[in-house]
Design a protein around this motif. Structure first.
Motif, PDB file in Angstrom:
ATOM      1  N   THR A  73       0.837  -1.199   0.000  1.00 37.49           N
ATOM      2  CA  THR A  73       0.000   0.000   0.000  1.00 37.49           C
ATOM      3  C   THR A  73       0.872   1.249   0.000  1.00 37.49           C
ATOM      4  O   THR A  73       1.859   1.328   0.733  1.00 37.49           O
ATOM      5  CB  THR A  73      -0.917   0.004   1.236  1.00 37.49           C
ATOM      6  OG1 THR A  73      -1.731  -1.164   1.198  1.00 37.49           O
ATOM      7  CG2 THR A  73      -1.807   1.234   1.261  1.00 37.49           C
ATOM      8  N   PHE A  74       0.483   2.194  -0.843  1.00 39.51           N
ATOM      9  CA  PHE A  74       1.177   3.480  -0.939  1.00 39.51           C
ATOM     10  C   PHE A  74       0.145   4.592  -0.819  1.00 39.51           C
ATOM     11  O   PHE A  74      -0.996   4.435  -1.242  1.00 39.51           O
ATOM     12  CB  PHE A  74       1.879   3.621  -2.301  1.00 39.51           C
ATOM     13  CG  PHE A  74       2.926   2.585  -2.539  1.00 39.51           C
ATOM     14  CD1 PHE A  74       4.232   2.813  -2.157  1.00 39.51           C
ATOM     15  CD2 PHE A  74       2.605   1.372  -3.141  1.00 39.51           C
ATOM     16  CE1 PHE A  74       5.215   1.850  -2.375  1.00 39.51           C
ATOM     17  CE2 PHE A  74       3.570   0.406  -3.365  1.00 39.51           C
ATOM     18  CZ  PHE A  74       4.876   0.641  -2.984  1.00 39.51           C
ATOM     19  N   ILE A  75       0.558   5.719  -0.266  1.00 38.87           N
ATOM     20  CA  ILE A  75      -0.288   6.907  -0.197  1.00 38.87           C
ATOM     21  C   ILE A  75       0.382   8.012  -1.006  1.00 38.87           C
ATOM     22  O   ILE A  75       1.532   8.371  -0.746  1.00 38.87           O
ATOM     23  CB  ILE A  75      -0.486   7.407   1.255  1.00 38.87           C
ATOM     24  CG1 ILE A  75      -1.008   6.311   2.165  1.00 38.87           C
ATOM     25  CG2 ILE A  75      -1.390   8.643   1.275  1.00 38.87           C
ATOM     26  CD1 ILE A  75      -2.429   5.895   1.929  1.00 38.87           C
ATOM     27  N   LEU A  76      -0.345   8.523  -2.007  1.00 38.26           N
ATOM     28  CA  LEU A  76       0.120   9.688  -2.750  1.00 38.26           C
ATOM     29  C   LEU A  76      -0.576  10.917  -2.185  1.00 38.26           C
ATOM     30  O   LEU A  76      -1.779  10.870  -1.907  1.00 38.26           O
ATOM     31  CB  LEU A  76      -0.231   9.573  -4.234  1.00 38.26           C
ATOM     32  CG  LEU A  76       0.510   8.553  -5.065  1.00 38.26           C
ATOM     33  CD1 LEU A  76       0.036   8.633  -6.517  1.00 38.26           C
ATOM     34  CD2 LEU A  76       2.006   8.776  -5.010  1.00 38.26           C
ATOM     35  N   MET A  77       0.167  11.978  -2.033  1.00 37.75           N
ATOM     36  CA  MET A  77      -0.396  13.224  -1.533  1.00 37.75           C
ATOM     37  C   MET A  77      -0.079  14.332  -2.527  1.00 37.75           C
ATOM     38  O   MET A  77       1.045  14.433  -3.006  1.00 37.75           O
ATOM     39  CB  MET A  77       0.196  13.572  -0.167  1.00 37.75           C
ATOM     40  CG  MET A  77      -0.142  12.569   0.906  1.00 37.75           C
ATOM     41  SD  MET A  77       0.637  12.943   2.484  1.00 37.75           S
ATOM     42  CE  MET A  77       2.238  12.198   2.222  1.00 37.75           C
ATOM     43  N   GLU A  78      -1.078  15.130  -2.810  1.00 39.57           N
ATOM     44  CA  GLU A  78      -0.911  16.283  -3.701  1.00 39.57           C
ATOM     45  C   GLU A  78      -1.519  17.488  -3.005  1.00 39.57           C
ATOM     46  O   GLU A  78      -2.669  17.448  -2.563  1.00 39.57           O
ATOM     47  CB  GLU A  78      -1.608  16.024  -5.036  1.00 39.57           C
ATOM     48  CG  GLU A  78      -1.586  17.181  -5.988  1.00 39.57           C
ATOM     49  CD  GLU A  78      -0.227  17.417  -6.636  1.00 39.57           C
ATOM     50  OE1 GLU A  78      -0.120  18.400  -7.403  1.00 39.57           O
ATOM     51  OE2 GLU A  78       0.721  16.666  -6.386  1.00 39.57           O
ATOM     52  N   VAL A  79      -0.751  18.557  -2.879  1.00 40.29           N
ATOM     53  CA  VAL A  79      -1.202  19.770  -2.196  1.00 40.29           C
ATOM     54  C   VAL A  79      -1.477  20.859  -3.225  1.00 40.29           C
ATOM     55  O   VAL A  79      -0.709  21.036  -4.170  1.00 40.29           O
ATOM     56  CB  VAL A  79      -0.138  20.254  -1.177  1.00 40.29           C
ATOM     57  CG1 VAL A  79      -0.577  21.549  -0.501  1.00 40.29           C
ATOM     58  CG2 VAL A  79       0.132  19.172  -0.140  1.00 40.29           C
ATOM     59  N   ASP A  80      -2.561  21.576  -3.043  1.00 42.82           N
ATOM     60  CA  ASP A  80      -2.917  22.696  -3.921  1.00 42.82           C
ATOM     61  C   ASP A  80      -1.862  23.792  -3.784  1.00 42.82           C
ATOM     62  O   ASP A  80      -1.705  24.382  -2.719  1.00 42.82           O
ATOM     63  CB  ASP A  80      -4.297  23.234  -3.540  1.00 42.82           C
ATOM     64  CG  ASP A  80      -4.658  24.515  -4.281  1.00 42.82           C
ATOM     65  OD1 ASP A  80      -3.966  24.882  -5.242  1.00 42.82           O
ATOM     66  OD2 ASP A  80      -5.656  25.134  -3.883  1.00 42.82           O
ATOM     67  N   THR A  81      -1.138  24.026  -4.873  1.00 45.93           N
ATOM     68  CA  THR A  81      -0.149  25.112  -4.891  1.00 45.93           C
ATOM     69  C   THR A  81      -0.501  26.093  -6.015  1.00 45.93           C
ATOM     70  O   THR A  81       0.382  26.678  -6.637  1.00 45.93           O
ATOM     71  CB  THR A  81       1.276  24.568  -5.087  1.00 45.93           C
ATOM     72  OG1 THR A  81       1.317  23.805  -6.293  1.00 45.93           O
ATOM     73  CG2 THR A  81       1.712  23.728  -3.909  1.00 45.93           C
ATOM     74  N   SER A  82      -1.798  26.247  -6.262  1.00 46.80           N
ATOM     75  CA  SER A  82      -2.246  27.133  -7.340  1.00 46.80           C
ATOM     76  C   SER A  82      -1.815  28.583  -7.125  1.00 46.80           C
ATOM     77  O   SER A  82      -1.771  29.363  -8.067  1.00 46.80           O
ATOM     78  CB  SER A  82      -3.764  27.051  -7.503  1.00 46.80           C
ATOM     79  OG  SER A  82      -4.413  27.420  -6.300  1.00 46.80           O
ATOM     80  N   ASP A  83      -1.469  28.926  -5.902  1.00 48.76           N
ATOM     81  CA  ASP A  83      -0.998  30.283  -5.603  1.00 48.76           C
ATOM     82  C   ASP A  83       0.513  30.405  -5.742  1.00 48.76           C
ATOM     83  O   ASP A  83       1.090  31.437  -5.426  1.00 48.76           O
ATOM     84  CB  ASP A  83      -1.442  30.707  -4.213  1.00 48.76           C
ATOM     85  CG  ASP A  83      -0.859  29.835  -3.112  1.00 48.76           C
ATOM     86  OD1 ASP A  83      -0.434  28.692  -3.410  1.00 48.76           O
ATOM     87  OD2 ASP A  83      -0.841  30.278  -1.960  1.00 48.76           O
ATOM     88  N   GLN A  84       1.157  29.320  -6.217  1.00 50.41           N
ATOM     89  CA  GLN A  84       2.608  29.301  -6.422  1.00 50.41           C
ATOM     90  C   GLN A  84       3.387  29.419  -5.127  1.00 50.41           C
ATOM     91  O   GLN A  84       4.545  29.845  -5.120  1.00 50.41           O
ATOM     92  CB  GLN A  84       3.039  30.412  -7.385  1.00 50.41           C
ATOM     93  CG  GLN A  84       2.221  30.547  -8.641  1.00 50.41           C
ATOM     94  CD  GLN A  84       2.577  29.502  -9.672  1.00 50.41           C
ATOM     95  OE1 GLN A  84       3.728  29.278  -9.935  1.00 50.41           O
ATOM     96  NE2 GLN A  84       1.569  28.889 -10.260  1.00 50.41           N
TER      97      GLN A  84
END
Length: 87
Positions: A73-84
């Motif tokens: 099992t793996f967990i991928l995480m993606e964070v909103d960086t739309s503000d750069q």
């Protein structure tokens, strides 16, 4: 107020469209199975304001994806960086 929450969630989902498309390709082309997917507000940490998007004051969202590959099992995480923003 319910509409505000719905709008906030809809806007957040749109920011992760490309990430979700990449996940679909990963699962289609490799023996990877998606177990779960959630979109949540980034937790607030002491003495840190990165959990908010500065220009709007909206909560910063993150996607948590649980994947299985060959019984692991793996967990991928993606964070909103739309503000750069830089971490």
């Amino acid at each position: 107020m319910h509409d505000d929450i719905s709008d906030e969630f809809s806007n957040a989902v749109a920011k992760f469209d490309r990430f979700f498309e990449m996940l679909e390709l990963l699962c289609d082309k490799h023996p990877v199975k998606q177990i779960s997917k959630s979109l949540q507000k980034l937790p607030k940490l002491p003495k840190c304001k990165k959990h908010l998007i500065p220009s709007t004051g909206d909560p910063r969202m993150w996607a948590l994806i649980e994947l299985n590959l060959n019984g692991m099992t793996f967990i991928l995480m993606e964070v909103d960086t739309s503000d750069q923003a830089k971490a």
